[in-house]
Motif scaffolding. Structure first.
Motif, PDB file in Angstrom:
ATOM      1  N   PRO A   3     -20.495  34.303  42.629  1.00 52.23           N
ATOM      2  CA  PRO A   3     -20.357  33.685  43.944  1.00 52.23           C
ATOM      3  C   PRO A   3     -18.903  33.497  44.347  1.00 52.23           C
ATOM      4  N   GLU A   4     -18.673  33.401  45.635  1.00 47.04           N
ATOM      5  CA  GLU A   4     -17.334  33.120  46.126  1.00 47.04           C
ATOM      6  C   GLU A   4     -16.848  31.796  45.555  1.00 47.04           C
ATOM      7  N   ALA A   5     -15.560  31.732  45.271  1.00 44.05           N
ATOM      8  CA  ALA A   5     -15.031  30.550  44.605  1.00 44.05           C
ATOM      9  C   ALA A   5     -13.977  29.859  45.453  1.00 44.05           C
ATOM     10  N   PRO A   6     -13.978  28.535  45.451  1.00 49.56           N
ATOM     11  CA  PRO A   6     -12.914  27.791  46.136  1.00 49.56           C
ATOM     12  C   PRO A   6     -11.643  27.807  45.289  1.00 49.56           C
ATOM     13  N   LEU A   7     -10.606  27.192  45.779  1.00 42.82           N
ATOM     14  CA  LEU A   7      -9.368  27.124  45.011  1.00 42.82           C
ATOM     15  C   LEU A   7      -9.547  26.302  43.751  1.00 42.82           C
ATOM     16  N   VAL A   8      -8.800  26.677  42.730  1.00 42.27           N
ATOM     17  CA  VAL A   8      -8.856  25.969  41.452  1.00 42.27           C
ATOM     18  C   VAL A   8      -8.197  24.608  41.610  1.00 42.27           C
ATOM     19  N   ASP A   9      -8.938  23.563  41.344  1.00 42.26           N
ATOM     20  CA  ASP A   9      -8.342  22.231  41.286  1.00 42.26           C
ATOM     21  C   ASP A   9      -8.901  21.459  40.106  1.00 42.26           C
ATOM     22  N   HIS A  10      -9.732  22.118  39.348  1.00 40.10           N
ATOM     23  CA  HIS A  10     -10.376  21.494  38.203  1.00 40.10           C
ATOM     24  C   HIS A  10      -9.407  21.320  37.029  1.00 40.10           C
ATOM     25  N   PHE A  11      -8.505  22.257  36.841  1.00 42.26           N
ATOM     26  CA  PHE A  11      -7.609  22.233  35.686  1.00 42.26           C
ATOM     27  C   PHE A  11      -6.382  21.372  35.946  1.00 42.26           C
ATOM     28  N   GLU A  12      -5.968  20.634  34.925  1.00 46.49           N
ATOM     29  CA  GLU A  12      -4.786  19.777  35.027  1.00 46.49           C
ATOM     30  C   GLU A  12      -3.529  20.589  35.341  1.00 46.49           C
ATOM     31  N   ASP A  13      -3.468  21.823  34.839  1.00 44.34           N
ATOM     32  CA  ASP A  13      -2.293  22.668  35.047  1.00 44.34           C
ATOM     33  C   ASP A  13      -2.545  23.732  36.116  1.00 44.34           C
ATOM     34  N   ALA A  14      -3.375  23.409  37.104  1.00 40.79           N
ATOM     35  CA  ALA A  14      -3.734  24.366  38.154  1.00 40.79           C
ATOM     36  C   ALA A  14      -2.513  24.926  38.882  1.00 40.79           C
ATOM     37  N   ASP A  15      -1.457  24.142  39.005  1.00 42.53           N
ATOM     38  CA  ASP A  15      -0.251  24.609  39.698  1.00 42.53           C
ATOM     39  C   ASP A  15       0.463  25.716  38.928  1.00 42.53           C
ATOM     40  N   ASP A  16       0.147  25.871  37.644  1.00 38.72           N
ATOM     41  CA  ASP A  16       0.775  26.910  36.830  1.00 38.72           C
ATOM     42  C   ASP A  16       0.052  28.257  36.934  1.00 38.72           C
ATOM     43  N   ILE A  17      -1.115  28.272  37.561  1.00 33.29           N
ATOM     44  CA  ILE A  17      -1.877  29.510  37.712  1.00 33.29           C
ATOM     45  C   ILE A  17      -1.313  30.273  38.908  1.00 33.29           C
ATOM     46  N   GLN A  18      -0.946  31.536  38.702  1.00 35.28           N
ATOM     47  CA  GLN A  18      -0.369  32.334  39.781  1.00 35.28           C
ATOM     48  C   GLN A  18      -1.381  32.492  40.913  1.00 35.28           C
TER      49      GLN A  18
ATOM     50  N   GLY B  65      -8.315  19.593  29.520  1.00 32.74           N
ATOM     51  CA  GLY B  65      -8.532  19.976  30.906  1.00 32.74           C
ATOM     52  C   GLY B  65      -7.522  20.964  31.449  1.00 32.74           C
ATOM     53  N   ASN B  66      -6.836  21.680  30.565  1.00 32.18           N
ATOM     54  CA  ASN B  66      -5.841  22.668  30.972  1.00 32.18           C
ATOM     55  C   ASN B  66      -6.400  24.081  30.847  1.00 32.18           C
ATOM     56  N   PHE B  67      -5.939  24.965  31.723  1.00 31.59           N
ATOM     57  CA  PHE B  67      -6.299  26.376  31.649  1.00 31.59           C
ATOM     58  C   PHE B  67      -5.321  27.139  30.766  1.00 31.59           C
ATOM     59  N   LEU B  68      -4.079  26.723  30.742  1.00 33.23           N
ATOM     60  CA  LEU B  68      -3.018  27.327  29.936  1.00 33.23           C
ATOM     61  C   LEU B  68      -2.836  28.818  30.268  1.00 33.23           C
ATOM     62  N   PRO B  69      -2.458  29.112  31.513  1.00 32.50           N
ATOM     63  CA  PRO B  69      -2.368  30.507  31.934  1.00 32.50           C
ATOM     64  C   PRO B  69      -1.313  31.332  31.211  1.00 32.50           C
ATOM     65  N   SER B  70      -0.327  30.713  30.596  1.00 30.84           N
ATOM     66  CA  SER B  70       0.712  31.468  29.888  1.00 30.84           C
ATOM     67  C   SER B  70       0.388  31.677  28.413  1.00 30.84           C
TER      68      SER B  70
END
Length: 76
Positions: free
Chosen positions: A8-23, A45-50
């Motif tokens: 399904p279509e997804a809204p913006l990520v705001d669930h993760f504590e480090d959401a601002d680090d996701i490109q 609660g972090n995604f840890l994109p790096s």
């Protein structure tokens, strides 16, 4: 939709504590993975994109993805 798998279509990520680090280009894909239950982030609660995924994390993702493959026909 990819390989006849509906996501399904997804809204913006705001669930993760480090959401601002996701490109920004990855945000809709990360959110689809989260909404589908394939990825949940770490215990804090972090995604840890790096961070590079380790073997156990890849195995977990693979096991969570397998049920989506039941109705997919892929010719190799």
């Amino acid at each position: 939709e990819y390989a006849d798998i509906y996501v399904p279509e997804a809204p913006l990520v705001d669930h993760f504590e480090d959401a601002d680090d996701i490109q920004s280009w990855a945000v809709p894909y990360v959110e689809k993975l989260r909404l589908s239950g394939l990825m949940a982030g770490d215990a804090n609660g972090n995604f840890l994109p790096s961070k590079t995924a380790n073997r156990a994390e890849v195995a977990t993702l693979t096991m969570r993805f397998l049920p989506y493959m039941n109705d997919v026909n892929i010719d190799i």
